[in-house]
Design a protein around this motif. Structure first.
Motif, PDB file in Angstrom:
ATOM      1  N   ASP A  54     -90.047  63.773 -38.429  1.00 47.41           N
ATOM      2  CA  ASP A  54     -89.205  63.876 -39.612  1.00 47.41           C
ATOM      3  C   ASP A  54     -87.945  64.658 -39.263  1.00 47.41           C
ATOM      4  OD1 ASP A  54     -90.090  66.478 -39.330  1.00 47.41           O
ATOM      5  OD2 ASP A  54     -91.384  66.432 -41.098  1.00 47.41           O
ATOM      6  N   ALA A  55     -87.114  64.924 -40.255  1.00 46.38           N
ATOM      7  CA  ALA A  55     -85.814  65.552 -40.012  1.00 46.38           C
ATOM      8  C   ALA A  55     -85.956  66.947 -39.404  1.00 46.38           C
ATOM      9  CB  ALA A  55     -85.017  65.615 -41.319  1.00 46.38           C
ATOM     10  N   VAL A  56     -86.903  67.721 -39.900  1.00 48.87           N
ATOM     11  CA  VAL A  56     -87.070  69.095 -39.392  1.00 48.87           C
ATOM     12  C   VAL A  56     -87.496  69.074 -37.931  1.00 48.87           C
ATOM     13  CG1 VAL A  56     -88.348  71.240 -39.684  1.00 48.87           C
ATOM     14  CG2 VAL A  56     -87.623  69.943 -41.699  1.00 48.87           C
ATOM     15  N   ALA A  57     -88.463  68.213 -37.589  1.00 51.14           N
ATOM     16  CA  ALA A  57     -88.930  68.143 -36.206  1.00 51.14           C
ATOM     17  C   ALA A  57     -87.846  67.607 -35.283  1.00 51.14           C
ATOM     18  CB  ALA A  57     -90.180  67.276 -36.131  1.00 51.14           C
ATOM     19  N   ILE A  58     -87.065  66.648 -35.748  1.00 50.42           N
ATOM     20  CA  ILE A  58     -85.987  66.104 -34.919  1.00 50.42           C
ATOM     21  C   ILE A  58     -84.929  67.165 -34.644  1.00 50.42           C
ATOM     22  CG2 ILE A  58     -84.060  64.458 -34.927  1.00 50.42           C
ATOM     23  CD1 ILE A  58     -85.893  62.525 -36.431  1.00 50.42           C
ATOM     24  N   GLU A  59     -84.559  67.930 -35.659  1.00 43.74           N
ATOM     25  CA  GLU A  59     -83.549  68.982 -35.468  1.00 43.74           C
ATOM     26  C   GLU A  59     -84.040  70.041 -34.492  1.00 43.74           C
ATOM     27  OE1 GLU A  59     -80.702  71.892 -38.185  1.00 43.74           O
ATOM     28  OE2 GLU A  59     -82.541  71.038 -39.024  1.00 43.74           O
ATOM     29  N   SER A  60     -85.311  70.447 -34.613  1.00 40.86           N
ATOM     30  CA  SER A  60     -85.855  71.475 -33.725  1.00 40.86           C
ATOM     31  C   SER A  60     -85.889  70.991 -32.278  1.00 40.86           C
ATOM     32  CB  SER A  60     -87.259  71.856 -34.190  1.00 40.86           C
ATOM     33  OG  SER A  60     -87.866  72.764 -33.303  1.00 40.86           O
ATOM     34  N   ARG A  61     -86.347  69.770 -32.044  1.00 44.04           N
ATOM     35  CA  ARG A  61     -86.415  69.265 -30.669  1.00 44.04           C
ATOM     36  C   ARG A  61     -85.021  69.038 -30.084  1.00 44.04           C
ATOM     37  NH1 ARG A  61     -90.303  64.265 -29.506  1.00 44.04           N
ATOM     38  NH2 ARG A  61     -91.787  65.859 -30.232  1.00 44.04           N
ATOM     39  N   ALA A  62     -84.112  68.491 -30.900  1.00 41.60           N
ATOM     40  CA  ALA A  62     -82.753  68.244 -30.406  1.00 41.60           C
ATOM     41  C   ALA A  62     -82.075  69.543 -29.980  1.00 41.60           C
ATOM     42  CB  ALA A  62     -81.937  67.524 -31.471  1.00 41.60           C
ATOM     43  N   GLN A  63     -82.240  70.599 -30.757  1.00 42.34           N
ATOM     44  CA  GLN A  63     -81.630  71.883 -30.393  1.00 42.34           C
ATOM     45  C   GLN A  63     -82.306  72.501 -29.181  1.00 42.34           C
ATOM     46  OE1 GLN A  63     -81.787  74.227 -33.962  1.00 42.34           O
ATOM     47  NE2 GLN A  63     -80.113  73.109 -34.961  1.00 42.34           N
ATOM     48  N   GLY A  64     -83.611  72.282 -29.042  1.00 45.70           N
ATOM     49  CA  GLY A  64     -84.305  72.837 -27.885  1.00 45.70           C
ATOM     50  C   GLY A  64     -83.944  72.131 -26.585  1.00 45.70           C
ATOM     51  N   LEU A  65     -83.688  70.810 -26.653  1.00 48.47           N
ATOM     52  CA  LEU A  65     -83.344  70.058 -25.448  1.00 48.47           C
ATOM     53  C   LEU A  65     -81.847  70.048 -25.155  1.00 48.47           C
ATOM     54  CD1 LEU A  65     -85.682  66.937 -25.952  1.00 48.47           C
ATOM     55  CD2 LEU A  65     -86.045  68.848 -24.385  1.00 48.47           C
ATOM     56  N   ASN A  66     -81.033  70.360 -26.130  1.00 50.29           N
ATOM     57  CA  ASN A  66     -79.569  70.298 -25.963  1.00 50.29           C
ATOM     58  C   ASN A  66     -78.951  71.587 -26.506  1.00 50.29           C
ATOM     59  OD1 ASN A  66     -79.287  67.153 -25.313  1.00 50.29           O
ATOM     60  ND2 ASN A  66     -80.669  67.354 -27.070  1.00 50.29           N
ATOM     61  N   ARG A  67     -79.114  72.683 -25.772  1.00 51.65           N
ATOM     62  CA  ARG A  67     -78.639  73.985 -26.232  1.00 51.65           C
ATOM     63  C   ARG A  67     -77.114  74.088 -26.224  1.00 51.65           C
ATOM     64  NH1 ARG A  67     -82.876  77.320 -26.839  1.00 51.65           N
ATOM     65  NH2 ARG A  67     -84.831  76.785 -25.791  1.00 51.65           N
ATOM     66  N   ARG A  68     -76.470  73.249 -25.433  1.00 49.59           N
ATOM     67  CA  ARG A  68     -75.001  73.317 -25.373  1.00 49.59           C
ATOM     68  C   ARG A  68     -74.340  72.521 -26.493  1.00 49.59           C
ATOM     69  NH1 ARG A  68     -73.250  71.462 -19.534  1.00 49.59           N
ATOM     70  NH2 ARG A  68     -71.212  71.988 -20.446  1.00 49.59           N
ATOM     71  N   LEU A  69     -75.126  71.708 -27.191  1.00 50.74           N
ATOM     72  CA  LEU A  69     -74.579  70.880 -28.261  1.00 50.74           C
ATOM     73  C   LEU A  69     -74.842  71.538 -29.610  1.00 50.74           C
ATOM     74  CD1 LEU A  69     -75.650  67.298 -27.102  1.00 50.74           C
ATOM     75  CD2 LEU A  69     -73.349  68.263 -27.070  1.00 50.74           C
ATOM     76  N   ARG A  70     -73.830  71.479 -30.464  1.00 46.50           N
ATOM     77  CA  ARG A  70     -73.958  71.983 -31.823  1.00 46.50           C
ATOM     78  C   ARG A  70     -73.571  70.854 -32.768  1.00 46.50           C
ATOM     79  NH1 ARG A  70     -76.396  74.994 -29.496  1.00 46.50           N
ATOM     80  NH2 ARG A  70     -76.304  77.294 -29.399  1.00 46.50           N
ATOM     81  N   ALA A  71     -74.542  70.318 -33.476  1.00 48.47           N
ATOM     82  CA  ALA A  71     -74.283  69.205 -34.394  1.00 48.47           C
ATOM     83  C   ALA A  71     -75.366  69.191 -35.461  1.00 48.47           C
ATOM     84  CB  ALA A  71     -74.248  67.875 -33.637  1.00 48.47           C
ATOM     85  N   SER A  72     -75.098  68.459 -36.529  1.00 51.33           N
ATOM     86  CA  SER A  72     -76.076  68.328 -37.605  1.00 51.33           C
ATOM     87  C   SER A  72     -77.196  67.398 -37.168  1.00 51.33           C
ATOM     88  CB  SER A  72     -75.400  67.794 -38.862  1.00 51.33           C
ATOM     89  OG  SER A  72     -74.913  66.484 -38.635  1.00 51.33           O
ATOM     90  N   VAL A  73     -78.300  67.436 -37.920  1.00 52.50           N
ATOM     91  CA  VAL A  73     -79.424  66.594 -37.575  1.00 52.50           C
ATOM     92  C   VAL A  73     -79.057  65.111 -37.721  1.00 52.50           C
ATOM     93  CG1 VAL A  73     -80.348  66.692 -39.923  1.00 52.50           C
ATOM     94  CG2 VAL A  73     -81.872  66.169 -38.020  1.00 52.50           C
ATOM     95  N   ARG A  74     -78.185  64.784 -38.662  1.00 51.85           N
ATOM     96  CA  ARG A  74     -77.758  63.398 -38.816  1.00 51.85           C
ATOM     97  C   ARG A  74     -76.952  62.924 -37.615  1.00 51.85           C
ATOM     98  NH1 ARG A  74     -78.450  60.816 -43.569  1.00 51.85           N
ATOM     99  NH2 ARG A  74     -79.233  62.052 -45.324  1.00 51.85           N
ATOM    100  N   ALA A  75     -76.106  63.810 -37.067  1.00 51.59           N
ATOM    101  CA  ALA A  75     -75.325  63.437 -35.884  1.00 51.59           C
ATOM    102  C   ALA A  75     -76.242  63.216 -34.685  1.00 51.59           C
ATOM    103  CB  ALA A  75     -74.301  64.517 -35.577  1.00 51.59           C
ATOM    104  N   PHE A  76     -77.211  64.123 -34.498  1.00 53.78           N
ATOM    105  CA  PHE A  76     -78.176  63.939 -33.410  1.00 53.78           C
ATOM    106  C   PHE A  76     -78.943  62.626 -33.582  1.00 53.78           C
ATOM    107  CE2 PHE A  76     -78.177  68.692 -32.699  1.00 53.78           C
ATOM    108  CZ  PHE A  76     -77.670  68.617 -31.418  1.00 53.78           C
ATOM    109  N   PHE A  77     -79.422  62.397 -34.804  1.00 51.10           N
ATOM    110  CA  PHE A  77     -80.265  61.225 -35.039  1.00 51.10           C
ATOM    111  C   PHE A  77     -79.472  59.931 -34.927  1.00 51.10           C
ATOM    112  CE2 PHE A  77     -82.728  58.272 -37.696  1.00 51.10           C
ATOM    113  CZ  PHE A  77     -83.960  58.391 -37.070  1.00 51.10           C
ATOM    114  N   SER A  78     -78.221  59.953 -35.389  1.00 49.77           N
ATOM    115  CA  SER A  78     -77.390  58.760 -35.269  1.00 49.77           C
ATOM    116  C   SER A  78     -77.185  58.364 -33.809  1.00 49.77           C
ATOM    117  CB  SER A  78     -76.045  58.998 -35.950  1.00 49.77           C
ATOM    118  OG  SER A  78     -75.187  57.895 -35.779  1.00 49.77           O
ATOM    119  N   HIS A  79     -76.924  59.350 -32.960  1.00 43.67           N
ATOM    120  CA  HIS A  79     -76.749  59.047 -31.535  1.00 43.67           C
ATOM    121  C   HIS A  79     -78.077  58.620 -30.915  1.00 43.67           C
ATOM    122  CE1 HIS A  79     -75.032  59.242 -27.534  1.00 43.67           C
ATOM    123  NE2 HIS A  79     -76.067  59.996 -27.153  1.00 43.67           N
ATOM    124  N   LEU A  80     -79.165  59.232 -31.336  1.00 42.73           N
ATOM    125  CA  LEU A  80     -80.476  58.856 -30.799  1.00 42.73           C
ATOM    126  C   LEU A  80     -80.784  57.396 -31.126  1.00 42.73           C
ATOM    127  CD1 LEU A  80     -83.210  59.549 -29.497  1.00 42.73           C
ATOM    128  CD2 LEU A  80     -83.970  60.353 -31.745  1.00 42.73           C
TER     129      LEU A  80
END
Length: 318
Positions: A54-80
């Motif tokens: 879900d959105a919370v889990a996606i945001e947590s994993r995206a931030q953990g794997l991409n510490r140099r990137l700062r973006a919203s969960v929608r931006a991460f998910f759209s690129h994914l």
């Protein structure tokens, strides 16, 4: 018998299994990507794995794997979605755009690692898939495959009957003097049992000669799968409506069978109703303490007009 499933699982059921090759591994994959959530199923025909996020889990994993990137969960998910969906549907984005690899773990889990670029920086993602429960495998894989098998068997039987009728039609033409203008068009009369034995004998070696990981879930089978699932879903939606309509039609009936305040059943025959009405005035004059006694049972035999008809019958015999 069929428990209600969540909407994401129902949507996932609509998607066909697609054969994909990831890092040299032949897999069947089906996936669903929502607004900020996804479901993924994959199998190598030895095990079935799944992951739901879900959105919370996606945001947590995206931030953990991409510490140099700062973006919203929608931006991460759209690129994914942009880079992962082609890889999971057989689109096969490789090279500099996206790289995906598979790693199996000793505990039975499997990980799909995805690498791409987002805003000029490396973007990493991992699908952590664990073995799926048996119930999910039955719903998403086994039942649709069995339905496909039954439908194809019905099609074969229909074609066999059609061939038999065609042979009878051709034989009728021959008996009436018709002849072929080209001898190469002549065919043997169709005989079901010898044909089936010959077909199996010739086809089985070809199947076993294919690579063991060849899944063969082609576009025609994907379309058949989608048709069967769509029909099943339509019937599943129609069934609650039909049962609800039946319940609405039957619901007034129990109210007609309720007891009166005196404890009498209004569905009795007319004779009992009339007798109860005759006893009603005397029952109303009694004290409240005696209302619980079964007064109709004691008074009904006294008021039944059966003695006079009996006397008339005896007089006739005399």
């Amino acid at each position: 018998m069929n428990p209600r499933t969540d909407p994401a699982e129902d949507v996932l059921l609509q998607h066909p299994w697609r054969p994909v090759t990831i890092d040299g591994c032949q897999l069947l994959v089906k996936s669903w990507f929502g607004e900020t959530a996804y479901r993924i199923l994959l199998t190598d025909m030895q095990c079935v794995w799944e992951e739901r996020m879900d959105a919370v889990a996606i945001e947590s994993r995206a931030q953990g794997l991409n510490r140099r990137l700062r973006a919203s969960v929608r931006a991460f998910f759209s690129h994914l979605c942009e880079v992962a969906q082609p890889c999971l549907t057989g689109g096969g984005r490789t090279g500099d755009e996206a790289q995906i690899s598979v790693r199996r773990w000793e505990d039975g889990n499997i990980t799909l690692r995805l690498k791409s670029e987002l805003a000029g920086l490396p973007f990493y993602w991992e699908f952590h898939c664990s073995p799926a429960p048996v119930a999910l495998v039955c719903v998403q894989l086994v039942r649709p495959l069995l339905a496909m098998s039954r439908l194809l068997q019905r099609q074969v039987e229909h074609l066999e009957d059609l061939l038999v009728r065609k042979d009878e039609e051709i034989q009728d033409y021959r008996e009436n003097g018709a002849t072929l203008s080209r001898e190469r068009l002549q065919t043997d009369i169709f005989d079901k049992q010898p044909y089936a034995e010959d077909f199996i004998e010739k086809t089985l070696p070809l199947l076993w000669s294919e690579p063991s990981d060849a899944l063969g879930f082609n576009a025609d089978l994907q379309q058949l799968h989608a048709t069967i699932v769509a029909y099943r879903s339509a019937r599943k939606r129609k069934w609650p409506e039909e049962t609800g309509a039946e319940q609405n039609q039957l619901s007034p009936e129990p109210s007609a069978q309720t007891l009166t305040p005196d404890g009498d059943d209004p569905t009795r025959d007319e004779g009992n109703q009339n007798s109860s009405k005759q006893v009603e005035p005397s029952r109303a004059r009694r004290p409240a303490a005696h209302t619980k006694q079964p007064a109709p049972i004691t008074t009904c035999p006294v008021e039944r007009p059966t003695s006079k008809p009996k006397k008339k019958k005896v007089g006739l015999f005399k």
